[in-house]
Scaffold this motif. Structure first.
Motif, mmCIF file in Angstrom:
data_model
loop_
_atom_site.group_PDB
_atom_site.id
_atom_site.type_symbol
_atom_site.label_atom_id
_atom_site.label_comp_id
_atom_site.label_asym_id
_atom_site.label_seq_id
_atom_site.Cartn_x
_atom_site.Cartn_y
_atom_site.Cartn_z
ATOM 1 N N UNK A 34 -32.806 10.095 60.677
ATOM 2 C CA UNK A 34 -33.226 9.231 61.778
ATOM 3 C C UNK A 34 -34.309 9.847 62.659
ATOM 4 N N UNK A 35 -34.308 11.170 62.802
ATOM 5 C CA UNK A 35 -35.241 11.825 63.714
ATOM 6 C C UNK A 35 -36.591 12.133 63.075
ATOM 7 N N UNK A 36 -36.721 11.884 61.780
ATOM 8 C CA UNK A 36 -37.997 12.130 61.101
ATOM 9 C C UNK A 36 -38.929 10.937 61.296
ATOM 10 N N UNK A 37 -40.207 11.170 61.063
ATOM 11 C CA UNK A 37 -41.162 10.066 61.133
ATOM 12 C C UNK A 37 -41.931 9.921 59.824
ATOM 13 N N UNK A 38 -41.262 10.292 58.725
ATOM 14 C CA UNK A 38 -41.881 10.272 57.405
ATOM 15 C C UNK A 38 -40.925 9.603 56.425
ATOM 16 N N UNK A 39 -41.398 8.586 55.720
ATOM 17 C CA UNK A 39 -40.568 7.892 54.739
ATOM 18 C C UNK A 39 -40.604 8.548 53.361
ATOM 19 N N UNK A 40 -41.312 9.642 53.238
ATOM 20 C CA UNK A 40 -41.310 10.457 52.023
ATOM 21 C C UNK A 40 -41.702 9.658 50.778
ATOM 22 N N UNK A 41 -42.649 8.753 50.958
ATOM 23 C CA UNK A 41 -43.231 8.005 49.835
ATOM 24 C C UNK A 41 -42.207 7.179 49.058
ATOM 25 N N UNK A 42 -41.173 6.707 49.726
ATOM 26 C CA UNK A 42 -40.197 5.861 49.031
ATOM 27 C C UNK A 42 -40.789 4.474 48.797
ATOM 28 N N UNK A 43 -40.189 3.747 47.866
ATOM 29 C CA UNK A 43 -40.647 2.396 47.531
ATOM 30 C C UNK A 43 -39.843 1.316 48.236
ATOM 31 N N UNK A 44 -38.692 1.672 48.769
ATOM 32 C CA UNK A 44 -37.828 0.732 49.490
ATOM 33 C C UNK A 44 -36.919 1.540 50.404
ATOM 34 N N UNK A 45 -36.340 0.872 51.399
ATOM 35 C CA UNK A 45 -35.487 1.543 52.379
ATOM 36 C C UNK A 45 -34.200 0.752 52.573
ATOM 37 N N UNK A 46 -33.088 1.482 52.686
ATOM 38 C CA UNK A 46 -31.797 0.894 53.013
ATOM 39 C C UNK A 46 -31.314 1.466 54.345
ATOM 40 N N UNK A 47 -30.932 0.590 55.251
ATOM 41 C CA UNK A 47 -30.264 0.989 56.492
ATOM 42 C C UNK A 47 -28.779 0.720 56.277
ATOM 43 N N UNK A 48 -27.964 1.764 56.106
ATOM 44 C CA UNK A 48 -26.565 1.579 55.704
ATOM 45 C C UNK A 48 -25.647 1.263 56.874
ATOM 46 N N UNK A 49 -24.375 1.065 56.539
ATOM 47 C CA UNK A 49 -23.390 0.701 57.533
ATOM 48 C C UNK A 49 -22.810 1.895 58.270
ATOM 49 N N UNK A 50 -22.044 1.597 59.292
ATOM 50 C CA UNK A 50 -21.415 2.622 60.114
ATOM 51 C C UNK A 50 -21.419 2.204 61.565
ATOM 52 N N UNK A 51 -21.426 3.174 62.445
ATOM 53 C CA UNK A 51 -21.432 2.913 63.880
ATOM 54 C C UNK A 51 -22.485 3.820 64.520
ATOM 55 N N UNK A 52 -23.739 3.511 64.246
ATOM 56 C CA UNK A 52 -24.825 4.386 64.701
ATOM 57 C C UNK A 52 -24.779 4.564 66.216
ATOM 58 N N UNK A 53 -24.850 5.833 66.632
ATOM 59 C CA UNK A 53 -24.768 6.195 68.045
ATOM 60 C C UNK A 53 -23.507 5.626 68.693
ATOM 61 N N UNK A 54 -22.442 5.489 67.885
ATOM 62 C CA UNK A 54 -21.170 5.017 68.396
ATOM 63 C C UNK A 54 -21.157 3.564 68.803
ATOM 64 N N UNK A 55 -22.216 2.809 68.457
ATOM 65 C CA UNK A 55 -22.336 1.411 68.874
ATOM 66 C C UNK A 55 -22.301 1.273 70.393
ATOM 67 N N UNK A 56 -22.729 2.332 71.116
ATOM 68 C CA UNK A 56 -22.804 2.234 72.570
ATOM 69 C C UNK A 56 -23.903 1.255 72.956
ATOM 70 N N UNK A 57 -23.788 0.677 74.101
ATOM 71 C CA UNK A 57 -24.656 -0.390 74.604
ATOM 72 C C UNK A 57 -24.430 -1.656 73.799
ATOM 73 N N UNK A 58 -24.855 -1.622 72.526
ATOM 74 C CA UNK A 58 -24.759 -2.774 71.631
ATOM 75 C C UNK A 58 -25.009 -2.247 70.232
ATOM 76 N N UNK A 59 -24.315 -2.805 69.239
ATOM 77 C CA UNK A 59 -24.456 -2.289 67.870
ATOM 78 C C UNK A 59 -25.914 -2.327 67.419
ATOM 79 N N UNK A 60 -26.445 -1.158 67.066
ATOM 80 C CA UNK A 60 -27.815 -1.053 66.579
ATOM 81 C C UNK A 60 -28.872 -0.937 67.656
#
Length: 242
Positions: A34-60
Motif C-alpha cells: 500500500x505504501x509503494x507508488x509503483x505497480x511493478x509493470x503488472x497487467x492487472x490489479x486486485x484489491x482484496x478483502x479484509x478490513x483495511x485500516x480497521x475500517x475506521x471512519x468508513x470501510x475503504x
C-alpha cells in the motif's frame, strides 16, 4: 505470462488467497504494498478483502489515500483491469472508480455463507469465462455489504448493463437460497462495473472458490462446483492476452 498484482493494506486478510488464485489460474502473482507508488509493470490489479485500516471512519475510506492507489486509479482510467473484492469493492467506491457506496448490512450483523450469484454481464474483463445468466456460488463474508446509490445512479447502472452480479430481490427464478438478499443491497446488486468494463467490484469472494475441496462443493442438488470463482482470473488473463 500475464502479471497480476494484489495490493496489501494494513488489515487486509485475503491477499494471499488472491495471489494463490492468480497462480492457480496460470498467471504470475505479484505482491504490491500500500505504501509503494509503483505497480511493478503488472497487467492487472486486485484489491482484496479484509478490513483495511480497521475500517475506521468508513470501510475503504482511508485506503483510498494510500500512495499506491494513485497509481491504481491512473492505471484503471487508462484501461488496466482492476478487481475489487469485498473491502476492495468498498475502496473502489471511495476512489470513485465505481459509483455508489457500501453501508452496514440491513440486519446489522456479519454474514458468512456460500452465496449464489447470477452473472448479469459476462462482457467485462473479469467475467468473459462465464455465460450470461449463469448462476455461480462463491463465499460471502461481510458486515458492510449493503450497496446503496441514488435512484438516478441505479437506473443508469441498469440501463448501461453495468450490474455484473445480482442476488436477492430481482433474481426471481433462481435456485433455493437465491431469492435471499443477504445484506439488503439495493436492487439485489452484488457487483458492478465501470462504463468500460475494465473495473469490477463485488462483495462475495471468488478467490475462495478456485480449487475443488476448498470452495463451496456440490451437496446433492444444486449448482455449486467448488471452483466457480476461477473464471474471474481466467477471464482477466484472456482479456490481457487478447
Amino acid at each position: 505470462m500475464p502479471a497480476i498484482g494484489v495490493v496489501t493494506f494494513p488489515g487486509t486478510l485475503d491477499d494471499r488467497d488472491a495471489l494463490r488464485a492468480v497462480r492457480i489460474a496460470g498467471a504470475e502473482p505479484v505482491a504490491l504494498w500500500h505504501a509503494d507508488d509503483d505497480l511493478r509493470d503488472v497487467d492487472a490489479v486486485i484489491l482484496p478483502g479484509g478490513f483495511s485500516y480497521g475500517d475506521y471512519l468508513r470501510a475503504g475510506a482511508i485506503s483510498r489515500f494510500a500512495p499506491i492507489m494513485e497509481r491504481v486509479v491512473d492505471a484503471a482510467k487508462g484501461g488496466m483491469p482492476v478487481l475489487g473484492i469485498c473491502n476492495g469493492f468498498q475502496i473502489l467506491t471511495e476512489t470513485h472508480l465505481l459509483p455508489g457506496s457500501m453501508i452496514k448490512n440491513a440486519h446489522r450483523t456479519f454474514v458468512c455463507r456460500d452465496q449464489p450469484l447470477r452473472v448479469d454481464n459476462n462482457r467485462t474483463a473479469w467475467t468473459t469465462a462465464y455465460e450470461q445468466g449463469q448462476v455461480i456460488t462463491i463465499p460471502l463474508k461481510n458486515q458492510d455489504g449493503l450497496y446503496v446509490a441514488d435512484e438516478k445512479t441505479l437506473d443508469e447502472l441498469e440501463a448501461e448493463n453495468r450490474v455484473v452480479f445480482r442476488y436477492g430481490e430481482g433474481a426471481e427464478g433462481g435456485p433455493a437460497g437465491f431469492e435471499d438478499n443477504p445484506n439488503g443491497s439495493y436492487r439485489g446488486i452484488a457487483g458492478i462495473t465501470n462504463k468500460y468494463g475494465n473495473v469490477v467490484g463485488l462483495m462475495p469472494h471468488p478467490e475462495h472458490a478456485v480449487e475443488k475441496g476448498f470452495g463451496p462443493d456440490v451437496r446433492g442438488e444444486g449448482t455449486r462446483t467448488g471452483v466457480d470463482g476461477l473464471g474471474f482470473f481466467v477471464s482477466v488473463m484472456n482479456s490481457i492476452l487478447d
